[in-house]
Write an enzyme that holds these catalytic residues in place. Structure first.
Site, PDB file in Angstrom:
ATOM      1  N   ASP A   1       0.847  -1.193   0.000  1.00 56.22           N
ATOM      2  CA  ASP A   1       0.000   0.000   0.000  1.00 56.22           C
ATOM      3  C   ASP A   1       0.887   1.249   0.000  1.00 56.22           C
ATOM      4  O   ASP A   1       1.893   1.314   0.709  1.00 56.22           O
ATOM      5  CB  ASP A   1      -0.910  -0.017   1.238  1.00 56.22           C
ATOM      6  CG  ASP A   1      -2.067   0.951   1.091  1.00 56.22           C
ATOM      7  OD1 ASP A   1      -3.225   0.482   1.005  1.00 56.22           O
ATOM      8  OD2 ASP A   1      -1.839   2.186   1.052  1.00 56.22           O
ATOM      9  N   ILE A   2       0.487   2.235  -0.786  1.00 52.54           N
ATOM     10  CA  ILE A   2       1.270   3.460  -0.921  1.00 52.54           C
ATOM     11  C   ILE A   2       1.230   4.290   0.361  1.00 52.54           C
ATOM     12  O   ILE A   2       2.120   5.111   0.609  1.00 52.54           O
ATOM     13  CB  ILE A   2       0.758   4.280  -2.137  1.00 52.54           C
ATOM     14  CG1 ILE A   2       1.830   5.193  -2.682  1.00 52.54           C
ATOM     15  CG2 ILE A   2      -0.504   5.047  -1.801  1.00 52.54           C
ATOM     16  CD1 ILE A   2       1.507   5.767  -4.052  1.00 52.54           C
TER      17      ILE A   2
ATOM     18  N   ASN B   1     -12.925  -3.526   2.543  1.00 54.24           N
ATOM     19  CA  ASN B   1     -13.932  -2.471   2.705  1.00 54.24           C
ATOM     20  C   ASN B   1     -14.951  -2.541   1.570  1.00 54.24           C
ATOM     21  O   ASN B   1     -14.591  -2.802   0.417  1.00 54.24           O
ATOM     22  CB  ASN B   1     -13.261  -1.100   2.697  1.00 54.24           C
ATOM     23  CG  ASN B   1     -12.305  -0.915   3.858  1.00 54.24           C
ATOM     24  OD1 ASN B   1     -12.597  -1.342   4.972  1.00 54.24           O
ATOM     25  ND2 ASN B   1     -11.170  -0.277   3.607  1.00 54.24           N
TER      26      ASN B   1
ATOM     27  N   HIS C   1     -10.220  -5.280  -3.431  1.00 57.00           N
ATOM     28  CA  HIS C   1      -8.872  -5.535  -2.898  1.00 57.00           C
ATOM     29  C   HIS C   1      -9.011  -5.858  -1.421  1.00 57.00           C
ATOM     30  O   HIS C   1      -9.859  -5.316  -0.726  1.00 57.00           O
ATOM     31  CB  HIS C   1      -7.961  -4.324  -3.089  1.00 57.00           C
ATOM     32  CG  HIS C   1      -8.548  -3.056  -2.552  1.00 57.00           C
ATOM     33  ND1 HIS C   1      -9.520  -2.360  -3.231  1.00 57.00           N
ATOM     34  CD2 HIS C   1      -8.349  -2.398  -1.387  1.00 57.00           C
ATOM     35  CE1 HIS C   1      -9.876  -1.309  -2.523  1.00 57.00           C
ATOM     36  NE2 HIS C   1      -9.187  -1.305  -1.389  1.00 57.00           N
ATOM     37  N   MET C   2      -8.150  -6.725  -0.959  1.00 61.47           N
ATOM     38  CA  MET C   2      -8.126  -7.105   0.450  1.00 61.47           C
ATOM     39  C   MET C   2      -6.868  -6.509   1.062  1.00 61.47           C
ATOM     40  O   MET C   2      -5.772  -6.664   0.514  1.00 61.47           O
ATOM     41  CB  MET C   2      -8.118  -8.630   0.557  1.00 61.47           C
ATOM     42  CG  MET C   2      -8.501  -9.170   1.890  1.00 61.47           C
ATOM     43  SD  MET C   2      -9.210 -10.823   1.705  1.00 61.47           S
ATOM     44  CE  MET C   2      -7.833 -11.734   1.008  1.00 61.47           C
ATOM     45  N   HIS C   3      -7.049  -5.797   2.182  1.00 64.88           N
ATOM     46  CA  HIS C   3      -5.890  -5.272   2.914  1.00 64.88           C
ATOM     47  C   HIS C   3      -5.320  -6.388   3.777  1.00 64.88           C
ATOM     48  O   HIS C   3      -6.078  -7.096   4.456  1.00 64.88           O
ATOM     49  CB  HIS C   3      -6.316  -4.125   3.836  1.00 64.88           C
ATOM     50  CG  HIS C   3      -6.860  -2.929   3.127  1.00 64.88           C
ATOM     51  ND1 HIS C   3      -6.128  -1.776   2.962  1.00 64.88           N
ATOM     52  CD2 HIS C   3      -8.061  -2.702   2.549  1.00 64.88           C
ATOM     53  CE1 HIS C   3      -6.860  -0.890   2.308  1.00 64.88           C
ATOM     54  NE2 HIS C   3      -8.044  -1.424   2.045  1.00 64.88           N
TER      55      HIS C   3
HETATM   56  P1  5GP Z   1      -9.761   1.242   0.264  1.00 66.17           P
HETATM   57  O1  5GP Z   1      -9.900   2.478   1.093  1.00 66.17           O
HETATM   58  O2  5GP Z   1     -10.418   1.401  -1.096  1.00 66.17           O
HETATM   59  O3  5GP Z   1     -10.182  -0.009   0.978  1.00 66.17           O
HETATM   60  O4  5GP Z   1      -8.210   1.074   0.042  1.00 66.17           O
HETATM   61  C1  5GP Z   1      -7.535   1.638  -1.018  1.00 66.17           C
HETATM   62  C2  5GP Z   1      -6.083   1.566  -0.670  1.00 66.17           C
HETATM   63  O5  5GP Z   1      -5.317   1.730  -1.843  1.00 66.17           O
HETATM   64  C3  5GP Z   1      -5.626   2.653   0.314  1.00 66.17           C
HETATM   65  O6  5GP Z   1      -5.078   2.054   1.469  1.00 66.17           O
HETATM   66  C4  5GP Z   1      -4.601   3.458  -0.481  1.00 66.17           C
HETATM   67  O7  5GP Z   1      -3.515   3.894   0.315  1.00 66.17           O
HETATM   68  C5  5GP Z   1      -4.178   2.484  -1.551  1.00 66.17           C
HETATM   69  N1  5GP Z   1      -3.769   3.106  -2.787  1.00 66.17           N
HETATM   70  C6  5GP Z   1      -4.438   4.063  -3.473  1.00 66.17           C
HETATM   71  N2  5GP Z   1      -3.784   4.401  -4.584  1.00 66.17           N
HETATM   72  C7  5GP Z   1      -2.660   3.631  -4.616  1.00 66.17           C
HETATM   73  C8  5GP Z   1      -1.576   3.524  -5.531  1.00 66.17           C
HETATM   74  O8  5GP Z   1      -1.489   4.198  -6.549  1.00 66.17           O
HETATM   75  N3  5GP Z   1      -0.607   2.621  -5.237  1.00 66.17           N
HETATM   76  C9  5GP Z   1      -0.663   1.839  -4.125  1.00 66.17           C
HETATM   77  N4  5GP Z   1       0.348   0.987  -3.927  1.00 66.17           N
HETATM   78  N5  5GP Z   1      -1.672   1.913  -3.231  1.00 66.17           N
HETATM   79  C10 5GP Z   1      -2.656   2.809  -3.480  1.00 66.17           C
END
Ligand code: 5GP
Length: 105
Positions: A29-30, A85, A98-100
């Site tokens: 994650d970025i 989420n 996506h799964m964290h």
């Molecule tokens: P969500 O909030 O949709 O469950 O999680 C999205 C996740 O994607 C966030 O934790 C965010 O930091 C990550 N994310 C968003 N854009 C990018 C990206 O360009 N590269 C990477 N590696 N992670 C990203």
């Protein structure tokens, strides 16, 4: 329009790729929320968990098998959490399933 994760899968934008197989990619994650914060992403662009269909069952189970493999490879297989989420009210920002995977190790 392709999601940000599809662009990563297609190498249009860079990412720290931890693992990849035919139908799944795992990246860091970025904006990590834990010492290890990975995203397990199916290459098929499905917006939310509400949009999966019966044909996606193998893909969904492969996400868990990828979690098992990656945590074993990284030596964190006894200390991690998975989170997925669904919709903005529960924090979904990227509409590509996506799964964290989070670990403090
Ligand atoms: P969500 O909030 O949709 O469950 O999680 C999205 C996740 O994607 C966030 O934790 C965010 O930091 C990550 N994310 C968003 N854009 C990018 C990206 O360009 N590269 C990477 N590696 N992670 C990203």
């Amino acid at each position: 329009m392709a999601s940000i994760f599809t662009k990563i899968i297609q190498r249009e934008i860079p990412a720290d790729i931890v693992y990849e197989q035919d139908n799944i990619i795992v990246i860091r994650d970025i904006n990590p929320q834990a010492k290890t914060h990975l995203l397990i992403i199916p290459k098929k662009e499905i917006p939310t968990l509400n949009d999966i269909v019966d044909d996606d069952s193998e893909l969904m189970s492969d996400m868990f098998l990828a979690a098992k493999k990656v945590t074993k490879d990284l030596g964190i297989d006894e200390w991690y959490s998975l989170r997925l989420n669904v919709w903005e009210k529960w924090g979904q920002e990227v509409f590509h399933i996506h799964m964290h995977l989070l670990s403090d190790i």
